[in-house]
Motif scaffolding. Structure first.
Motif, PDB file in Angstrom:
ATOM      1  N   GLY A 124      -3.853   1.102   2.386  1.00 34.70           N
ATOM      2  CA  GLY A 124      -3.974  -0.331   2.632  1.00 34.70           C
ATOM      3  C   GLY A 124      -3.607  -0.778   4.031  1.00 34.70           C
ATOM      4  N   ILE A 127      -7.312  -1.181   8.396  1.00 38.57           N
ATOM      5  CA  ILE A 127      -8.350  -2.170   8.153  1.00 38.57           C
ATOM      6  C   ILE A 127      -9.462  -1.931   9.170  1.00 38.57           C
ATOM      7  N   GLU A 172     -13.600  -2.794   5.795  1.00 40.91           N
ATOM      8  CA  GLU A 172     -12.898  -3.891   5.118  1.00 40.91           C
ATOM      9  C   GLU A 172     -13.434  -5.250   5.561  1.00 40.91           C
ATOM     10  N   PHE A 192      -8.654 -13.227   6.373  1.00 40.06           N
ATOM     11  CA  PHE A 192      -8.551 -11.940   5.683  1.00 40.06           C
ATOM     12  C   PHE A 192      -7.086 -11.527   5.554  1.00 40.06           C
ATOM     13  N   GLU A 195      -5.179 -13.981   3.090  1.00 39.46           N
ATOM     14  CA  GLU A 195      -5.555 -13.829   1.682  1.00 39.46           C
ATOM     15  C   GLU A 195      -4.982 -12.563   1.058  1.00 39.46           C
ATOM     16  N   ARG A 196      -4.821 -11.529   1.871  1.00 38.78           N
ATOM     17  CA  ARG A 196      -4.286 -10.262   1.351  1.00 38.78           C
ATOM     18  C   ARG A 196      -2.808 -10.084   1.629  1.00 38.78           C
ATOM     19  N   LYS A 197      -2.146 -11.165   2.044  1.00 36.61           N
ATOM     20  CA  LYS A 197      -0.678 -11.214   2.210  1.00 36.61           C
ATOM     21  C   LYS A 197      -0.143 -10.250   3.263  1.00 36.61           C
ATOM     22  N   TYR A 198      -0.968  -9.948   4.265  1.00 38.55           N
ATOM     23  CA  TYR A 198      -0.442  -9.171   5.387  1.00 38.55           C
ATOM     24  C   TYR A 198       0.432 -10.059   6.267  1.00 38.55           C
TER      25      TYR A 198
END
Length: 199
Positions: A124, A127, A172, A192, A195-198
């Motif tokens: 994860g 990217i 991604e 992006f 939304e994916r909590k990076y």
């Protein structure tokens, strides 16, 4: 290249989790890939500035900049391109562990090399961002005059002209720079990440 012997990894008492917790954000590597002139460097410069203004710690690795120092002994043969990306992958891995968001802007024409960098990082944290612009679009921009030199034979082995570029199979994120502005591209990446909590 000789192999290093008698070396042992010396662990730190500070973990990656400690660093990301202190930073209050995760530390993914955003790997911007695409043809020369597609907009990789322009987008990463603008993105780095936006992240900095928001108090998010990041660092940008750019193809030309890296070749001024770390990789100044490498050319543009297939083997040198592979070694270039291998070294950058290792640097990106260190920055990932340091808790920084890493922005890389490299043509990185070979899928295999990009996949090897992905394998270096935790699940994860890699990217792949495909900065998509047609060869015609990139050639029309030609900000460094490189396509003109490649077409006239001054530059050999130029990606997209007489050297291959292997498009990402399942990136991604895909950013269409032929039809969108830099601001729109930066906004797309930030959405992006949010939304994916990076971040």
């Amino acid at each position: 290249m000789t192999e290093a012997n008698n070396i042992v990894w010396h662990a730190s008492e500070i973990t990656k989790q400690d660093r990301t917790s202190q930073n209050k954000h995760q530390s993914p590597v955003l790997w911007f890939t695409g043809l020369s002139g597609s907009g990789k460097s322009t987008i990463t410069v603008a993105l780095e500035k936006t992240l900095f203004e928001r108090g998010i710690r990041s660092y940008r690795l750019d193809g030309d900049n890296i070749r001024h120092g770390l990789n100044n002994n490498l050319g543009f043969s297939p083997d040198d391109r592979k070694e270039n990306i291998r070294r950058i992958g290792e640097v990106a891995k260190l920055l990932n562990d340091a808790g920084l968001i890493t922005l890389t802007a490299f043509i990185s024409p070979y899928r295999e090399d990009r996949d090897k960098v992905r394998q270096l990082l935790p699940e994860g944290d890699f990217i792949e961002v495909y900065v998509k612009c047609s060869l015609e679009g990139c050639e029309a921009r030609d900000p460094k005059g490189l396509y003109q030199k490649a077409r006239s034979g001054e530059i050999k082995g130029f990606t997209g002209i007489d050297a291959p570029y292997e498009e990402p199979v399942a990136p991604e994120l895909v950013i269409d720079t032929e039809n969108n502005s830099v601001e729109a591209a930066v906004s797309e990446v930030l959405t992006f990440l949010e939304e994916r909590k990076y971040i």
